[in-house]
Write an enzyme that holds these catalytic residues in place. Sequence first.
Site, mmCIF file in Angstrom:
data_model
loop_
_atom_site.group_PDB
_atom_site.id
_atom_site.type_symbol
_atom_site.label_atom_id
_atom_site.label_comp_id
_atom_site.label_asym_id
_atom_site.label_seq_id
_atom_site.Cartn_x
_atom_site.Cartn_y
_atom_site.Cartn_z
ATOM 1 N N THR A 13 0.872 -1.478 0.278
ATOM 2 C CA THR A 13 -0.121 -0.090 -0.039
ATOM 3 C C THR A 13 0.516 1.666 -0.286
ATOM 4 O O THR A 13 0.182 2.157 0.104
ATOM 5 C CB THR A 13 -0.503 -0.316 0.930
ATOM 6 O OG1 THR A 13 0.286 0.132 2.472
ATOM 7 C CG2 THR A 13 -1.433 -1.571 1.355
ATOM 8 N N GLY A 14 1.984 0.980 0.508
ATOM 9 C CA GLY A 14 3.320 2.007 0.646
ATOM 10 C C GLY A 14 3.672 3.296 -0.792
ATOM 11 O O GLY A 14 2.960 2.298 -2.260
ATOM 12 N N VAL A 16 6.870 2.755 -2.161
ATOM 13 C CA VAL A 16 6.999 1.728 -3.261
ATOM 14 C C VAL A 16 6.563 0.348 -3.405
ATOM 15 O O VAL A 16 6.648 0.528 -4.396
ATOM 16 C CB VAL A 16 8.442 1.636 -2.311
ATOM 17 C CG1 VAL A 16 9.519 0.599 -3.609
ATOM 18 C CG2 VAL A 16 9.448 3.079 -1.904
ATOM 19 N N SER A 41 -4.163 -2.022 7.663
ATOM 20 C CA SER A 41 -4.938 -2.079 5.536
ATOM 21 C C SER A 41 -5.815 -3.485 5.697
ATOM 22 O O SER A 41 -6.109 -3.809 4.786
ATOM 23 C CB SER A 41 -4.161 -1.881 4.343
ATOM 24 O OG SER A 41 -3.730 -0.918 5.065
ATOM 25 N N CYS A 149 17.705 5.053 -2.147
ATOM 26 C CA CYS A 149 17.944 5.824 -3.464
ATOM 27 C C CYS A 149 18.801 6.155 -3.875
ATOM 28 O O CYS A 149 18.768 6.350 -4.650
ATOM 29 C CB CYS A 149 16.116 6.412 -3.637
ATOM 30 S SG CYS A 149 15.606 6.827 -1.839
ATOM 31 N N GLY A 179 10.101 10.417 -1.989
ATOM 32 C CA GLY A 179 11.289 9.073 -1.055
ATOM 33 C C GLY A 179 11.438 9.300 0.270
ATOM 34 O O GLY A 179 11.949 8.275 0.570
ATOM 35 N N GLU A 201 20.363 8.787 5.951
ATOM 36 C CA GLU A 201 20.631 9.480 4.789
ATOM 37 C C GLU A 201 22.245 9.181 4.580
ATOM 38 O O GLU A 201 22.900 8.418 3.765
ATOM 39 C CB GLU A 201 19.801 9.725 3.967
ATOM 40 C CG GLU A 201 20.332 10.190 2.224
ATOM 41 C CD GLU A 201 18.923 9.098 2.033
ATOM 42 O OE1 GLU A 201 18.400 7.937 3.569
ATOM 43 O OE2 GLU A 201 18.663 9.115 0.876
ATOM 44 N N ARG A 234 15.794 17.749 1.077
ATOM 45 C CA ARG A 234 14.861 17.042 0.942
ATOM 46 C C ARG A 234 14.580 18.335 -0.031
ATOM 47 O O ARG A 234 14.309 19.621 0.516
ATOM 48 C CB ARG A 234 14.230 16.760 1.580
ATOM 49 C CG ARG A 234 12.983 16.699 1.706
ATOM 50 C CD ARG A 234 12.999 15.168 0.695
ATOM 51 N NE ARG A 234 13.238 14.073 2.020
ATOM 52 C CZ ARG A 234 13.690 12.445 2.151
ATOM 53 N NH1 ARG A 234 13.643 12.415 0.717
ATOM 54 N NH2 ARG A 234 13.806 11.896 2.342
ATOM 55 N N HIS A 241 15.803 11.842 -8.066
ATOM 56 C CA HIS A 241 16.758 12.529 -6.829
ATOM 57 C C HIS A 241 17.811 12.996 -8.170
ATOM 58 O O HIS A 241 18.415 12.191 -8.569
ATOM 59 C CB HIS A 241 17.399 11.149 -6.124
ATOM 60 C CG HIS A 241 16.132 10.658 -4.959
ATOM 61 N ND1 HIS A 241 15.667 11.190 -4.579
ATOM 62 C CD2 HIS A 241 16.750 9.985 -4.264
ATOM 63 C CE1 HIS A 241 14.923 10.577 -3.424
ATOM 64 N NE2 HIS A 241 15.515 9.770 -3.259
ATOM 65 N N THR A 327 11.879 5.955 -6.568
ATOM 66 C CA THR A 327 10.878 5.123 -6.790
ATOM 67 C C THR A 327 11.331 3.866 -7.219
ATOM 68 O O THR A 327 10.430 2.429 -7.650
ATOM 69 C CB THR A 327 9.602 5.907 -6.183
ATOM 70 O OG1 THR A 327 9.471 5.560 -7.707
ATOM 71 C CG2 THR A 327 8.904 6.494 -5.409
HETATM 72 N N1 NAP Z 1 9.940 6.393 -1.388
HETATM 73 C C1 NAP Z 1 11.448 5.797 -2.002
HETATM 74 O O1 NAP Z 1 12.030 6.677 -2.890
HETATM 75 C C2 NAP Z 1 12.312 4.989 -1.233
HETATM 76 C C3 NAP Z 1 13.522 4.474 -1.935
HETATM 77 C C4 NAP Z 1 14.268 2.937 -1.669
HETATM 78 C C5 NAP Z 1 14.254 2.361 -0.683
HETATM 79 N N2 NAP Z 1 13.051 3.028 0.673
HETATM 80 C C6 NAP Z 1 12.955 2.035 1.368
HETATM 81 O O2 NAP Z 1 11.068 1.323 0.661
HETATM 82 C C7 NAP Z 1 10.202 0.838 2.327
HETATM 83 C C8 NAP Z 1 9.130 1.367 1.705
HETATM 84 O O3 NAP Z 1 9.492 3.307 1.884
HETATM 85 P P1 NAP Z 1 8.151 3.882 1.393
HETATM 86 O O4 NAP Z 1 8.123 5.388 0.862
HETATM 87 O O5 NAP Z 1 7.022 2.610 0.207
HETATM 88 O O6 NAP Z 1 6.876 4.101 2.693
HETATM 89 P P2 NAP Z 1 5.242 3.858 3.188
HETATM 90 O O7 NAP Z 1 4.929 4.610 1.458
HETATM 91 O O8 NAP Z 1 5.423 5.073 4.065
HETATM 92 O O9 NAP Z 1 4.965 1.962 3.081
HETATM 93 C C9 NAP Z 1 5.147 1.640 4.301
HETATM 94 C C10 NAP Z 1 4.328 0.606 3.735
HETATM 95 O O10 NAP Z 1 4.861 -0.327 5.340
HETATM 96 C C11 NAP Z 1 3.171 -1.227 5.523
HETATM 97 N N3 NAP Z 1 3.403 -1.008 7.023
HETATM 98 C C12 NAP Z 1 4.069 -0.615 7.713
HETATM 99 N N4 NAP Z 1 4.066 -0.925 9.306
HETATM 100 C C13 NAP Z 1 3.760 -2.649 8.916
HETATM 101 C C14 NAP Z 1 3.421 -4.009 9.483
HETATM 102 N N5 NAP Z 1 3.612 -3.484 10.996
HETATM 103 N N6 NAP Z 1 3.409 -4.935 9.087
HETATM 104 C C15 NAP Z 1 2.970 -4.586 7.462
HETATM 105 N N7 NAP Z 1 3.274 -3.419 6.249
HETATM 106 C C16 NAP Z 1 3.742 -2.475 7.323
HETATM 107 C C17 NAP Z 1 2.567 0.150 5.361
HETATM 108 O O11 NAP Z 1 1.486 -0.356 5.595
HETATM 109 P P3 NAP Z 1 -0.546 0.318 5.687
HETATM 110 O O12 NAP Z 1 -0.217 1.192 4.045
HETATM 111 O O13 NAP Z 1 -1.593 -0.791 6.094
HETATM 112 O O14 NAP Z 1 0.435 1.390 7.386
HETATM 113 C C18 NAP Z 1 2.731 0.386 3.914
HETATM 114 O O15 NAP Z 1 2.637 -0.463 2.756
HETATM 115 C C19 NAP Z 1 10.992 1.578 3.898
HETATM 116 O O16 NAP Z 1 11.605 0.674 4.061
HETATM 117 C C20 NAP Z 1 12.044 3.482 2.959
HETATM 118 O O17 NAP Z 1 12.889 3.073 3.271
HETATM 119 C C21 NAP Z 1 11.930 3.780 -0.143
#
Ligand code: NAP
Length: 349
Positions: A13-14, A16, A41, A149, A179, A201, A234, A241, A327
């Site tokens: 759902t997030g 990524v 969710s 990233c 990000g 970071e 940021r 990026h 992403t």
């Molecule tokens: N965004 C980027 O550009 C980027 C790049 C490289 C790496 N990352 C890494 O990728 C990961 C995800 O990043 P994001 O930006 O997508 O974060 P995000 O939008 O906050 O999404 C986080 C996800 O984790 C789920 N989650 C949280 N707590 C949980 C639990 N206890 N059990 C199961 N699922 C859980 C959330 O579900 P709900 O919706 O149900 O809360 C959501 O699906 C992070 O570790 C981040 O550091 C991100």
Amino acid sequence: MPKRIEVGILGATGMVGQQFINQLAGHPWFEPVWLAASERSEGKRFADAAPWRLDTELPEGIADRTVESAAPGAGPRLVFSALDASVAGELEQAFADAGHLVVSNSRNHRMTPTVPLLVPEINADHLSLLSAQARLRGGKGAIVTNPNCSTAVLTMALAPLRPFGLRSCLVTTMQAVSGAGYPGVASLDILGNVIPFISGEEEKIESETRKILGTLAGDAVEPHPLRVSAHTNRVPVIDGHTETVSVALDQRPSFAELRAAFEAFAGVPQQLGLPSAPQPPVRYLDQPGRPQPRFDAGRGRGMTVSVGRLRPCPVLDWKFVVLGHNTVRGAAGAAVLNAELMQAQGLLE
Ligand SMILES: NC(=O)c1ccc[n+]([C@@H]2O[C@H](COP(=O)([O-])OP(=O)(O)OC[C@H]3O[C@@H](n4cnc5c(N)ncnc54)[C@H](OP(=O)(O)O)[C@@H]3O)[C@@H](O)[C@H]2O)c1
């Protein structure tokens, strides 16, 4: 089309997670059949749990799918993880212990010696760490990671320069708000503003870069001796990026030799013709005002990294700008490419 491999997405759902769904829509090898997220969710229709936040159509068949509990042992053997870092450490470990192959984006296991930190164009050979992991884990599951990233983008620009002897690197990032996940940074904090701090970071860029460019030494990676210093910021950009980089090299290459090295760079994904392999992986842009996130982040469906403004540096040797989609090349696209490499090497059987 031959039968596709069923895959799951943890954290679907997030930010990524949604990019995973997007990258896997119509993928020739992988079929996303299991979407999991937090208790918030769980049990809801995907469309009710998570409004679609990408500028593409929500792929067919996803809206009505029920979001599952992220329970180890449930779901397909191959799971992509986009879990929040606060839970990814233990949950990914539990999934691997339950026999899953976890292809993760999260930071938690990247620096574990036996966990490959992969950028397939650069260090495809690091996948052989999986045999050490299998010995430790008793041959069941495994964890494979992709970098942070900004590191993903930086290493794609540094790898072509390896033959000239990378000595030191100073990088300043201008990182997009996507990000930070969703909802990420408050609009009142970021609009018309720059925030010169992203927790953890700089340390990630400085350590992960050296592991990715490093060499295999038995059951671990010997980090590259390159010294890296990172400043991270940021900025009010949605995706992409941008990083300004200065490098010191052992050799004295000319502008033409460096430009040619960026242009000629390719790796195992291009040789194997993996489905997500961009062609070219690095594009050099001669226009003085490029690369820019609005025009260049989506290049190669987000997998090509753009480099420009190569010029002498009066402090180190050379300086340039690099830009990549955070992403895609920095997260979901990178993980899908990792899984494609694993499939091509027979590691998913
Ligand atoms: N965004 C980027 O550009 C980027 C790049 C490289 C790496 N990352 C890494 O990728 C990961 C995800 O990043 P994001 O930006 O997508 O974060 P995000 O939008 O906050 O999404 C986080 C996800 O984790 C789920 N989650 C949280 N707590 C949980 C639990 N206890 N059990 C199961 N699922 C859980 C959330 O579900 P709900 O919706 O149900 O809360 C959501 O699906 C992070 O570790 C981040 O550091 C991100």
